[in-house]
Design a protein around this motif. Sequence first.
Motif, PDB file in Angstrom:
ATOM      1  N   TYR A 192      -0.749  -8.581  64.545  1.00 37.06           N
ATOM      2  CA  TYR A 192       0.679  -8.625  64.255  1.00 37.06           C
ATOM      3  C   TYR A 192       1.477  -8.908  65.518  1.00 37.06           C
ATOM      4  CZ  TYR A 192       0.267  -3.609  65.479  1.00 37.06           C
ATOM      5  OH  TYR A 192      -0.025  -2.419  66.082  1.00 37.06           O
ATOM      6  N   TRP A 193       2.614  -9.552  65.304  1.00 38.24           N
ATOM      7  CA  TRP A 193       3.501  -9.941  66.392  1.00 38.24           C
ATOM      8  C   TRP A 193       4.874 -10.229  65.791  1.00 38.24           C
ATOM      9  CZ3 TRP A 193      -0.370 -12.770  64.263  1.00 38.24           C
ATOM     10  CH2 TRP A 193      -0.077 -14.033  63.748  1.00 38.24           C
ATOM     11  N   PHE A 194       5.821 -10.644  66.636  1.00 39.67           N
ATOM     12  CA  PHE A 194       7.181 -10.941  66.171  1.00 39.67           C
ATOM     13  C   PHE A 194       7.431 -12.444  66.208  1.00 39.67           C
ATOM     14  CE2 PHE A 194       9.206  -6.645  67.623  1.00 39.67           C
ATOM     15  CZ  PHE A 194       8.496  -5.993  66.624  1.00 39.67           C
ATOM     16  N   ALA A 195       8.301 -12.893  65.298  1.00 43.96           N
ATOM     17  CA  ALA A 195       8.769 -14.275  65.264  1.00 43.96           C
ATOM     18  C   ALA A 195      10.292 -14.262  65.136  1.00 43.96           C
ATOM     19  CB  ALA A 195       8.156 -15.027  64.083  1.00 43.96           C
ATOM     20  N   PRO A 196      10.964 -15.303  65.610  1.00 47.90           N
ATOM     21  CA  PRO A 196      12.413 -15.368  65.415  1.00 47.90           C
ATOM     22  C   PRO A 196      12.742 -15.377  63.917  1.00 47.90           C
ATOM     23  CG  PRO A 196      11.711 -16.939  67.093  1.00 47.90           C
ATOM     24  CD  PRO A 196      10.465 -16.416  66.447  1.00 47.90           C
ATOM     25  N   ARG A 197      13.754 -14.653  63.538  1.00 52.16           N
ATOM     26  CA  ARG A 197      14.149 -14.600  62.133  1.00 52.16           C
ATOM     27  C   ARG A 197      14.904 -15.864  61.755  1.00 52.16           C
ATOM     28  NH1 ARG A 197      16.688  -9.291  59.061  1.00 52.16           N
ATOM     29  NH2 ARG A 197      16.850 -10.227  56.972  1.00 52.16           N
ATOM     30  N   VAL A 198      14.664 -16.341  60.533  1.00 53.33           N
ATOM     31  CA  VAL A 198      15.363 -17.516  60.013  1.00 53.33           C
ATOM     32  C   VAL A 198      16.119 -17.117  58.745  1.00 53.33           C
ATOM     33  CG1 VAL A 198      13.670 -19.109  60.998  1.00 53.33           C
ATOM     34  CG2 VAL A 198      13.364 -18.261  58.662  1.00 53.33           C
ATOM     35  N   ALA A 199      16.947 -18.016  58.253  1.00 52.37           N
ATOM     36  CA  ALA A 199      17.844 -17.694  57.141  1.00 52.37           C
ATOM     37  C   ALA A 199      17.103 -17.271  55.884  1.00 52.37           C
ATOM     38  CB  ALA A 199      18.749 -18.892  56.852  1.00 52.37           C
ATOM     39  N   SER A 200      15.903 -17.814  55.670  1.00 57.82           N
ATOM     40  CA  SER A 200      15.165 -17.495  54.441  1.00 57.82           C
ATOM     41  C   SER A 200      14.465 -16.131  54.499  1.00 57.82           C
ATOM     42  CB  SER A 200      14.121 -18.581  54.159  1.00 57.82           C
ATOM     43  OG  SER A 200      13.180 -18.659  55.217  1.00 57.82           O
ATOM     44  N   ASP A 201      14.450 -15.489  55.654  1.00 52.94           N
ATOM     45  CA  ASP A 201      13.812 -14.174  55.788  1.00 52.94           C
ATOM     46  C   ASP A 201      14.748 -13.107  55.237  1.00 52.94           C
ATOM     47  OD1 ASP A 201      11.726 -15.421  57.058  1.00 52.94           O
ATOM     48  OD2 ASP A 201      12.343 -14.849  59.080  1.00 52.94           O
ATOM     49  N   THR A 202      14.313 -12.437  54.182  1.00 48.01           N
ATOM     50  CA  THR A 202      15.158 -11.447  53.518  1.00 48.01           C
ATOM     51  C   THR A 202      14.689 -10.026  53.846  1.00 48.01           C
ATOM     52  OG1 THR A 202      13.819 -11.255  51.511  1.00 48.01           O
ATOM     53  CG2 THR A 202      15.391 -13.087  51.615  1.00 48.01           C
ATOM     54  N   ASP A 203      15.326  -9.046  53.238  1.00 45.31           N
ATOM     55  CA  ASP A 203      14.956  -7.649  53.424  1.00 45.31           C
ATOM     56  C   ASP A 203      13.857  -7.208  52.454  1.00 45.31           C
ATOM     57  OD1 ASP A 203      16.780  -7.365  55.472  1.00 45.31           O
ATOM     58  OD2 ASP A 203      18.407  -6.799  54.126  1.00 45.31           O
ATOM     59  N   ILE A 204      13.291  -8.164  51.737  1.00 49.90           N
ATOM     60  CA  ILE A 204      12.103  -7.931  50.921  1.00 49.90           C
ATOM     61  C   ILE A 204      10.887  -8.380  51.727  1.00 49.90           C
ATOM     62  CG2 ILE A 204      10.870  -8.571  48.817  1.00 49.90           C
ATOM     63  CD1 ILE A 204      13.227  -6.937  48.124  1.00 49.90           C
TER      64      ILE A 204
END
Length: 414
Positions: A192-204
């Motif tokens: 696991y790691w982090f990626a920049p969030r984009v508009a399609s990334d929701t709270d689900i």
Amino acid sequence: MTRASGARSLRVLVAGSGVAGQALAFWLTRGGHRVTVVERFPALRATGAQVDLRGQGIEAVRRMGLLDEVRRKLVDEKGVAFVDARGRARATIMANTSGQGRQTLTSEYEIMRGDLVRILNDATEHGAEYVFGTSVDGFDQNEHRVVAHFSDGSSGEFDLLVGADGQGSRIRRAILPEGFDPYWRLGIHTAYWFAPRVASDTDIRDTYMAPGGRQIMRRSHNPTETQVYFVLREESAEASAIHRASVDRQQAFWASRFRDAGWQTERFVDAMATSPFFHSQETLQVRTATWSEGRVVLAGDAAHCASPYSGMGTSAALVGALVLADQIDRHPDDLPTALANYDTVLRPFVDRIQAEVDPRLLRLGLPMTRRAVNAFQAATALACFLHIPDLLARRSKTERGGTWQLPPARHNTQ
């Protein structure tokens, strides 16, 4: 923490400043004990992925007086969606916020590991002594004391040494018989790691399955970052060994295994290079017949890692710390009794949460063929259409820890 008049104050060394180590320091310092926490990393490791609290773990935090602090840092994850290669949700299981029954795949108490570690550190840093950049390289003990030998060449004398040094515990290795393997392997690996969030990334939370026993999870914890999880079902020497390799080799391994998985794989692989951290591990449980030897005792994942699939790893660390401290407070002049009672009291709870992990069910969620992936998605979609996950959660009488109860509260955290 309240103490009986004249009760003995112990000198306790805790190896590891994770959740278990700091929770134990919290309770022991409130019991009037002198606690030193050593951590091999140069600073507090306030990093990591999202963790959750359930059942008895929530009660343990409440008893610490830290539940409001935890609530202020919760991640707003509303549920879990199973998506296809186009990102379309085929089925969605929402969190159970009814206040009744048990949590679903998402808990009401989802928090980033780093935030929980910082909360515990804020609550303990003025009571316990923290030493960073130092590890316990060895120890000697007799019936009266344990002498720890540190990586900087120094030594220290203590009444008790606690190994809270995680799944790969060096303290555990020193007290168990040579050649004993404490790991119960599931044939599953995770990075696991982090990626920049984009508009399609929701709270689900999105969960995507690809043939070959591969799964990708995406969950967002703040406005700018998304967590990425690659999960692989594979029983090979290469997969087990890769977690001890360099980060570059680990990332190459995961990129090669998921190259043709589809969905947002390319985006997530590209994010490896810029992520603030990257972690690769084998998913397993730690199972041993004993958690102590003389004046040395294990806590948290070092004693009883239940694996992320139990949903109770963090809760078990908090619960175990409370039970261990409680027994030490009850028997400060009789550590053999305290440590034996710690095992007797806590083990039924640990056995219960470890038994919740069924490798056969896990394999169903990591299908090897496209046909099996389609069958899983169809069955999950039907179950959600019929509201079966929601009904089962609300009508459940117990959480994953069962009916086991924490010892009666004896501590004053005010």
